[in-house]
Design a protein around this motif. Structure first.
Motif, PDB file in Angstrom:
ATOM      1  N   SER A   1       0.824  -1.202   0.000  1.00 23.57           N
ATOM      2  CA  SER A   1       0.000   0.000   0.000  1.00 23.57           C
ATOM      3  C   SER A   1       0.857   1.250   0.000  1.00 23.57           C
ATOM      4  O   SER A   1       0.550   2.231  -0.685  1.00 23.57           O
ATOM      5  CB  SER A   1      -0.947   0.005   1.209  1.00 23.57           C
TER       6      SER A   1
ATOM      7  N   SER B   1      -2.452  -1.446  -5.044  1.00 23.90           N
ATOM      8  CA  SER B   1      -3.695  -1.874  -4.397  1.00 23.90           C
ATOM      9  C   SER B   1      -3.823  -3.396  -4.473  1.00 23.90           C
ATOM     10  O   SER B   1      -3.233  -4.029  -5.365  1.00 23.90           O
ATOM     11  CB  SER B   1      -4.899  -1.239  -5.077  1.00 23.90           C
ATOM     12  N   PRO B   2      -4.613  -4.007  -3.579  1.00 24.27           N
ATOM     13  CA  PRO B   2      -4.828  -5.461  -3.666  1.00 24.27           C
ATOM     14  C   PRO B   2      -5.337  -5.921  -5.030  1.00 24.27           C
ATOM     15  O   PRO B   2      -4.800  -6.892  -5.578  1.00 24.27           O
ATOM     16  CB  PRO B   2      -5.839  -5.726  -2.547  1.00 24.27           C
TER      17      PRO B   2
ATOM     18  N   TYR C   1      -2.416  -5.690  -7.599  1.00 29.85           N
ATOM     19  CA  TYR C   1      -1.416  -6.730  -7.328  1.00 29.85           C
ATOM     20  C   TYR C   1      -1.926  -8.089  -7.802  1.00 29.85           C
ATOM     21  O   TYR C   1      -1.218  -8.812  -8.512  1.00 29.85           O
ATOM     22  CB  TYR C   1      -1.119  -6.772  -5.832  1.00 29.85           C
TER      23      TYR C   1
ATOM     24  N   GLU D   1      -5.357 -12.881  -4.181  1.00 27.41           N
ATOM     25  CA  GLU D   1      -5.880 -11.716  -3.464  1.00 27.41           C
ATOM     26  C   GLU D   1      -6.362 -12.089  -2.064  1.00 27.41           C
ATOM     27  O   GLU D   1      -6.416 -11.248  -1.167  1.00 27.41           O
ATOM     28  CB  GLU D   1      -7.008 -11.055  -4.256  1.00 27.41           C
TER      29      GLU D   1
END
Length: 305
Positions: free
Chosen positions: A244, A249-250, A253, A281
């Protein structure tokens, strides 16, 4: 499992030695900065008495994440990722050399390219490589790796393992590690593909990319497209807080990793099992606390072998 940023300190029956070492470290840490030469399980390493992270753990335990290093090599060998011992590994965020020195000394790999941008870490890295007789096997580069060639701003931590490239993310005064108050220095930033070309190293010469870059893993991979395209496996730290802070961001990624890799292994697990990268995730929930992290072995979608 390696779920926290503060590893344990050994077997209870040997508690006396760690306790004595803790007391000695506290005294040494207060002195003006100097180098300590330690006989460790990685080899003979020089550390700074002011390093509250890697140096401190090496002084207390005489090793740093050695189980993860060995587990990754064992898994790669089991998965038959070609002859590791005749090829190179790349150590991105090499710090003072615990990973690359261990892997080359054990003959797991023929040699290594080690990248470390922070000047004091880099000086110790070079001394440790030479001190272990590996000057012909490990090439050291004083540079950070990312998705472009530039000059970057690196923020410095009291923990030598937590120096970080700033990524243009707004500095929150309430940030957990008070990053906004850290001293910064300019550092050279390079794309890994370009560095390999200049070093005369082909993608097929590389058997492993190891990354410990404090959340910048996606940025490093974006600058290493030829390496990923060639099917080189990757061991990468997974630290949601660091991601972060690096502006990743998740969803970004997870989407990137699923596009580049088929499977991953969580190296914190006692017996790592393959998991589809389409589910990566979910790890953001597993490692939700800001200090929690792990290392992932990622197997590429493409293979040039």
């Amino acid at each position: 499992m390696r779920r926290s940023a503060e590893p344990g300190l050994g077997h209870p029956r040997r508690a006396g030695r760690p306790r004595l070492r803790r007391l000695l470290w506290r005294w040494l840490h207060r002195l003006p900065e100097f180098e300590l030469a330690l006989d460790t399980k990685h080899g003979r390493l020089r550390v700074s008495n002011k390093d509250a992270g890697v140096g401190r753990i090496l002084f207390l335990q005489r090793e740093y994440e050695l189980a993860t290093i060995r587990k990754s090599v064992a898994l790669l060998t089991q998965l038959e990722q070609g002859p590791l011992h005749s090829r190179l590994m790349i150590d991105a965020g090499a710090n003072i050399g615990t990973v690359c020195i261990s892997m080359v000394r054990s003959a797991a790999f023929a040699g290594a390219l080690a990248f470390e941008p922070e000047p004091r870490n880099y000086a110790l890295l070079v001394k440790n490589v030479l001190g272990n007789g590996l000057g012909q096997s490990i090439r050291c580069f004083n540079a950070a790796l990312s998705s472009s060639n530039s000059v970057g701003e690196m923020e410095l931590s009291k923990n030598s393992g937590d120096h970080r490239l700033r990524a243009g993310v707004p500095l929150d005064p309430q940030a957990r590690y008070r990053e906004g108050s850290r001293t910064t220095i300019p550092v050279t930033v390079r794309r890994l593909d370009d560095m390999l070309a200049e070093a005369g190293v082909e993608a097929h010469d590389v058997a492993l990319l190891w990354m410990d870059v404090q959340g910048a893993e996606k940025h490093v991979l974006e600058g290493a497209g030829r390496l990923v395209e060639a099917g080189v496996p990757v061991v990468a730290e997974f630290w949601p807080y660091g991601l972060s802070r690096a502006g990743v961001s998740p969803p970004a990624y997870a989407q990137y990793m699923a596009a580049q890799f088929t499977r991953f292994y969580d190296l914190s697990d006692e017996t790592p099992a393959p998991q589809p990268c389409a589910s990566i995730e979910k790890l953001f929930d597993v490692y939700a606390q800001f200090k929690q992290f792990t290392d992932l072995l990622l197997l590429p979608r493409r293979s040039g072998r």
